[in-house]
Design an enzyme around this catalytic site. Structure first.
Site, mmCIF file in Angstrom:
data_model
loop_
_atom_site.group_PDB
_atom_site.id
_atom_site.type_symbol
_atom_site.label_atom_id
_atom_site.label_comp_id
_atom_site.label_asym_id
_atom_site.label_seq_id
_atom_site.Cartn_x
_atom_site.Cartn_y
_atom_site.Cartn_z
ATOM 1 N N ASN A 1 0.844 0.288 -12.582
ATOM 2 C CA ASN A 1 1.312 -0.158 -11.268
ATOM 3 C C ASN A 1 2.060 -1.467 -11.502
ATOM 4 O O ASN A 1 1.442 -2.519 -11.662
ATOM 5 C CB ASN A 1 0.108 -0.362 -10.339
ATOM 6 C CG ASN A 1 0.524 -0.777 -8.937
ATOM 7 O OD1 ASN A 1 1.706 -0.963 -8.661
ATOM 8 N ND2 ASN A 1 -0.452 -0.940 -8.069
ATOM 9 N N ARG B 1 2.671 4.347 -10.398
ATOM 10 C CA ARG B 1 2.634 4.222 -8.946
ATOM 11 C C ARG B 1 4.014 3.747 -8.504
ATOM 12 O O ARG B 1 4.495 2.708 -8.956
ATOM 13 C CB ARG B 1 1.578 3.208 -8.535
ATOM 14 C CG ARG B 1 1.505 3.062 -7.051
ATOM 15 C CD ARG B 1 0.421 2.111 -6.627
ATOM 16 N NE ARG B 1 0.287 2.191 -5.192
ATOM 17 C CZ ARG B 1 -0.647 1.582 -4.493
ATOM 18 N NH1 ARG B 1 -1.532 0.852 -5.098
ATOM 19 N NH2 ARG B 1 -0.706 1.696 -3.193
ATOM 20 N N HIS C 1 0.086 3.870 1.272
ATOM 21 C CA HIS C 1 -1.307 4.138 0.852
ATOM 22 C C HIS C 1 -1.544 5.648 0.739
ATOM 23 O O HIS C 1 -2.685 6.103 0.844
ATOM 24 C CB HIS C 1 -2.348 3.587 1.850
ATOM 25 C CG HIS C 1 -2.442 2.096 1.918
ATOM 26 N ND1 HIS C 1 -2.763 1.427 3.078
ATOM 27 C CD2 HIS C 1 -2.295 1.140 0.969
ATOM 28 C CE1 HIS C 1 -2.792 0.126 2.852
ATOM 29 N NE2 HIS C 1 -2.504 -0.091 1.571
ATOM 30 N N GLY D 1 -4.118 -4.702 2.595
ATOM 31 C CA GLY D 1 -3.275 -3.921 3.492
ATOM 32 C C GLY D 1 -4.182 -2.906 4.179
ATOM 33 O O GLY D 1 -5.137 -2.435 3.573
ATOM 34 N N ARG E 1 -0.601 -9.522 7.391
ATOM 35 C CA ARG E 1 0.492 -8.838 8.112
ATOM 36 C C ARG E 1 0.104 -8.594 9.563
ATOM 37 O O ARG E 1 -1.044 -8.260 9.855
ATOM 38 C CB ARG E 1 0.809 -7.491 7.451
ATOM 39 C CG ARG E 1 1.519 -7.629 6.137
ATOM 40 C CD ARG E 1 1.762 -6.270 5.500
ATOM 41 N NE ARG E 1 1.293 -6.273 4.129
ATOM 42 C CZ ARG E 1 0.942 -5.192 3.448
ATOM 43 N NH1 ARG E 1 1.029 -4.003 3.999
ATOM 44 N NH2 ARG E 1 0.515 -5.291 2.213
ATOM 45 N N ASP F 1 -9.396 -13.287 4.034
ATOM 46 C CA ASP F 1 -10.461 -12.517 3.394
ATOM 47 C C ASP F 1 -11.532 -12.200 4.440
ATOM 48 O O ASP F 1 -12.065 -13.104 5.076
ATOM 49 C CB ASP F 1 -11.061 -13.323 2.241
ATOM 50 C CG ASP F 1 -12.013 -12.474 1.407
ATOM 51 O OD1 ASP F 1 -12.956 -11.895 1.985
ATOM 52 O OD2 ASP F 1 -11.810 -12.387 0.191
ATOM 53 N N ARG G 1 -14.556 -11.436 4.281
ATOM 54 C CA ARG G 1 -15.865 -12.107 4.115
ATOM 55 C C ARG G 1 -15.864 -13.479 4.783
ATOM 56 O O ARG G 1 -16.808 -13.859 5.472
ATOM 57 C CB ARG G 1 -16.188 -12.278 2.623
ATOM 58 C CG ARG G 1 -16.623 -11.000 1.973
ATOM 59 C CD ARG G 1 -16.530 -11.086 0.486
ATOM 60 N NE ARG G 1 -15.132 -11.065 0.046
ATOM 61 C CZ ARG G 1 -14.709 -10.658 -1.131
ATOM 62 N NH1 ARG G 1 -15.575 -10.268 -2.032
ATOM 63 N NH2 ARG G 1 -13.434 -10.638 -1.444
ATOM 64 N N ILE H 1 -12.498 -3.652 2.557
ATOM 65 C CA ILE H 1 -13.233 -3.909 3.804
ATOM 66 C C ILE H 1 -14.004 -2.662 4.227
ATOM 67 O O ILE H 1 -15.185 -2.730 4.571
ATOM 68 C CB ILE H 1 -12.258 -4.351 4.924
ATOM 69 C CG1 ILE H 1 -11.565 -5.667 4.542
ATOM 70 C CG2 ILE H 1 -12.978 -4.471 6.259
ATOM 71 C CD1 ILE H 1 -10.421 -6.070 5.467
ATOM 72 N N GLY H 2 -13.326 -1.525 4.197
ATOM 73 C CA GLY H 2 -13.950 -0.275 4.643
ATOM 74 C C GLY H 2 -15.212 0.060 3.868
ATOM 75 O O GLY H 2 -16.199 0.530 4.435
ATOM 76 N N GLU H 3 -15.182 -0.212 2.547
ATOM 77 C CA GLU H 3 -16.350 0.126 1.722
ATOM 78 C C GLU H 3 -17.440 -0.935 1.783
ATOM 79 O O GLU H 3 -18.623 -0.623 1.639
ATOM 80 C CB GLU H 3 -15.916 0.283 0.250
ATOM 81 C CG GLU H 3 -15.044 1.487 0.001
ATOM 82 C CD GLU H 3 -14.396 1.479 -1.378
ATOM 83 O OE1 GLU H 3 -15.008 0.974 -2.337
ATOM 84 O OE2 GLU H 3 -13.253 1.959 -1.493
ATOM 85 N N ASN H 4 -17.031 -2.207 1.963
ATOM 86 C CA ASN H 4 -17.996 -3.302 1.760
ATOM 87 C C ASN H 4 -18.406 -4.103 2.985
ATOM 88 O O ASN H 4 -19.413 -4.799 2.942
ATOM 89 C CB ASN H 4 -17.427 -4.298 0.738
ATOM 90 C CG ASN H 4 -17.148 -3.644 -0.594
ATOM 91 O OD1 ASN H 4 -18.056 -3.085 -1.194
ATOM 92 N ND2 ASN H 4 -15.905 -3.687 -1.038
ATOM 93 N N GLU I 1 -7.424 5.048 -6.440
ATOM 94 C CA GLU I 1 -6.014 5.426 -6.535
ATOM 95 C C GLU I 1 -5.604 5.700 -7.984
ATOM 96 O O GLU I 1 -4.803 6.591 -8.245
ATOM 97 C CB GLU I 1 -5.147 4.319 -5.925
ATOM 98 C CG GLU I 1 -5.269 4.298 -4.403
ATOM 99 C CD GLU I 1 -4.840 2.984 -3.769
ATOM 100 O OE1 GLU I 1 -5.592 1.986 -3.915
ATOM 101 O OE2 GLU I 1 -3.778 2.948 -3.147
HETATM 102 P P1 ADP Z 1 -5.986 -4.308 -1.859
HETATM 103 O O1 ADP Z 1 -5.423 -3.840 -0.564
HETATM 104 O O2 ADP Z 1 -5.317 -5.526 -2.392
HETATM 105 O O3 ADP Z 1 -6.215 -3.217 -2.888
HETATM 106 P P2 ADP Z 1 -8.867 -4.291 -1.535
HETATM 107 O O4 ADP Z 1 -8.967 -2.873 -1.151
HETATM 108 O O5 ADP Z 1 -9.491 -4.712 -2.811
HETATM 109 O O6 ADP Z 1 -7.411 -4.858 -1.479
HETATM 110 O O7 ADP Z 1 -9.507 -5.153 -0.337
HETATM 111 C C1 ADP Z 1 -9.526 -6.534 -0.397
HETATM 112 C C2 ADP Z 1 -10.207 -7.058 0.821
HETATM 113 O O8 ADP Z 1 -11.489 -6.443 0.958
HETATM 114 C C3 ADP Z 1 -10.514 -8.560 0.701
HETATM 115 O O9 ADP Z 1 -9.485 -9.314 1.216
HETATM 116 C C4 ADP Z 1 -11.756 -8.699 1.520
HETATM 117 O O10 ADP Z 1 -11.368 -9.019 2.836
HETATM 118 C C5 ADP Z 1 -12.399 -7.350 1.544
HETATM 119 N N1 ADP Z 1 -13.660 -7.308 0.794
HETATM 120 C C6 ADP Z 1 -13.848 -7.109 -0.507
HETATM 121 N N2 ADP Z 1 -15.155 -7.156 -0.813
HETATM 122 C C7 ADP Z 1 -15.812 -7.400 0.330
HETATM 123 C C8 ADP Z 1 -17.193 -7.558 0.689
HETATM 124 N N3 ADP Z 1 -18.164 -7.471 -0.226
HETATM 125 N N4 ADP Z 1 -17.479 -7.776 1.980
HETATM 126 C C9 ADP Z 1 -16.511 -7.853 2.898
HETATM 127 N N5 ADP Z 1 -15.201 -7.717 2.646
HETATM 128 C C10 ADP Z 1 -14.852 -7.487 1.373
#
Ligand code: ADP
Length: 407
Positions: free
Chosen positions: A7, A97, A186, A218, A247, A288, A290, A337-340, A390
């Site tokens: 990438n 990519r 995406h 994103g 954004r 971020d 968090r 964000i979606g996963e964590n 990805e």
């Molecule tokens: P990218 O779009 O650059 O691939 P990611 O999918 O890695 O980014 O997502 C990054 C964002 O995910 C970070 O800016 C943060 O806001 C969020 N994130 C990552 N880990 C956590 C966590 N443990 N808890 C909450 N938010 C998180």
């Protein structure tokens, strides 16, 4: 089959070397990041993942261009101690990519002179990504002349959108003459998540309907019907749609002229502000999730408002996509964000019970890296968390293309 995934960005190259059979039988041999290419100090972070204990190498030295950066990667991959292969010829294919090829390719393709010409032709529509993506391909062709090069487009999965979803209501000539339309991004992640959702539900992909939420730096959402994308939130560029880290997402286009008139900003400054100084960052100073969640919990009104707007925009898209799809089997969260972020997911789901979205707070809050469901028992709609990958999707498609289209 050993596949190198690349990438290439304007000043960076992310890479991953995988040995893979299929989506469930693969090993990441090594991965890394070359950054600050062309700056006074450059850096390579290389991880060798073959042993149980991950080994990390960090090199700091100027990297004048992408060719020198990739040459460092090859040297690290083949290094007798830090490396994982003895010769670059062990790499059987390189998957790239690539941001966009517009309507020209709706699937992954082997790189040919025509493919490269198309990527170049789309420089004006992907000015930040397509040029370095092409450089990455050209450098890889030089360094791995024996290996087929494959382009995986971030827009390809969305090519199944109907015209009513991808055309803007603007003069039709803008589409005909300048290719202005919604392309979506995406795509590699949404495609992977569609397949993973079908696998999780134990249904064939072509009978699976879902709304996928890729929420990272994103953010984008897709409405997927029978495994195919029928709508997505990003547009001609990745600026449209959801509120993101930096954004704006959707905004009244007339607002630009108004603010430019008030401030004296030019169009470049405005584009920069909408891409890099807006979203969560513009609203509360932090991009971020968090930090935003923590600041809101500590009483920051601005952070709470940012969180509210972020979640509210997603809720509106969920409503829209539930209207678009005749039936929804699952709503799938993925990416950083979606996963964590349990608080972000909770905020998004709150108040949507009338749509069948009933989050189980305990399941939502239990940390896990595994694919899982977080809806209440007996809820009509499944809420899934599935990690995206990805690089794996790119490697799988690269392998498929190499095997199905031998030279
Ligand atoms: P990218 O779009 O650059 O691939 P990611 O999918 O890695 O980014 O997502 C990054 C964002 O995910 C970070 O800016 C943060 O806001 C969020 N994130 C990552 N880990 C956590 C966590 N443990 N808890 C909450 N938010 C998180």
């Amino acid at each position: 089959m050993k596949i190198l995934v690349i990438n290439a960005g304007s000043s960076s190259i992310k890479y991953q070397l995988m040995d893979l059979e299929d989506a469930h039988n693969y090993t990441v041999l090594a991965s890394g990041l070359v950054e600050k290419i062309g700056e006074s100090t450059g850096r390579v972070i290389h991880r060798k993942n073959m042993s149980a204990v991950e080994e990390k190498v960090v090199e700091e030295a100027p990297i004048p261009d992408h060719r020198k950066g990739m040459a460092r990667v090859v040297a690290l991959l083949t290094d007798p101690v830090k490396g994982v292969i003895s010769d670059a010829r062990e790499i059987e294919g390189v998957g790239h990519r690539v941001l966009s090829c517009g309507e020209v390719y709706s699937d992954t393709v082997r790189v040919t002179p025509e493919v490269k010409a198309s990527i170049r032709d789309f420089f004006p529509l992907g000015p930040l990504h397509n040029p370095p993506n092409l450089v990455g391909i050209e450098v890889a062709e030089e360094l791995f002349p024996h290996a087929p090069q494959v382009a995986v487009f971030d827009t390809a999965f969305h090519q199944t959108m109907p015209r009513k979803a991808y055309l803007y209501a603007v003069p039709y000539e803008w589409y005909k003459d300048y290719r202005l339309r919604r392309y979506g991004f995406h795509g590699t992640s949404h495609k992977y998540i569609a397949q993973e959702t079908a696998n999780y539900l134990g249904k064939p992909l072509d009978q699976t309907n879902l709304i996928s939420l890729h929420l990272g730096n994103g953010c984008s959402m897709s409405a997927i019907r029978n495994g195919k994308c029928v709508d997505t939130s990003m547009g001609v560029t990745p600026l449209e749609g959801l509120v993101m880290g930096t954004r704006s997402g959707d905004i009244d286009p007339a607002a630009l002229q108004y603010i430019m008139g008030q401030t004296g900003m030019d169009i470049q400054q405005m584009t920069d502000a909408l891409n890099k100084k807006s979203g969560l960052k513009g609203l509360c100073g932090g991009n971020d999730m968090r930090e935003v969640v923590e600041a809101a919990a500590n009483g920051s009104n601005r952070a709470q408002t940012a969180l509210d707007i972020f979640a509210y925009r997603i809720q509106k898209y969920i409503g829209a996509y539930m209207a678009v799809l005749p039936r929804v089997d699952a709503l799938t969260f993925t990416a950083g964000i979606g996963e964590n972020s349990a608080p972000a997911r909770e905020h998004i789901c709150r108040g949507l019970e009338h749509l069948g979205i009933r989050l189980d707070l305990e399941k939502n809050n239990s940390p896990s890296r595994q694919p899982r469901e977080i809806q209440q028992d007996g809820a009509p709609l499944k809420l899934l968390i599935l990690p995206t990958n990805e690089e794996l999707q790119i490697a799988l498609e690269t392998k498929d293309i190499i095997l199905s289209t031998p030279t």
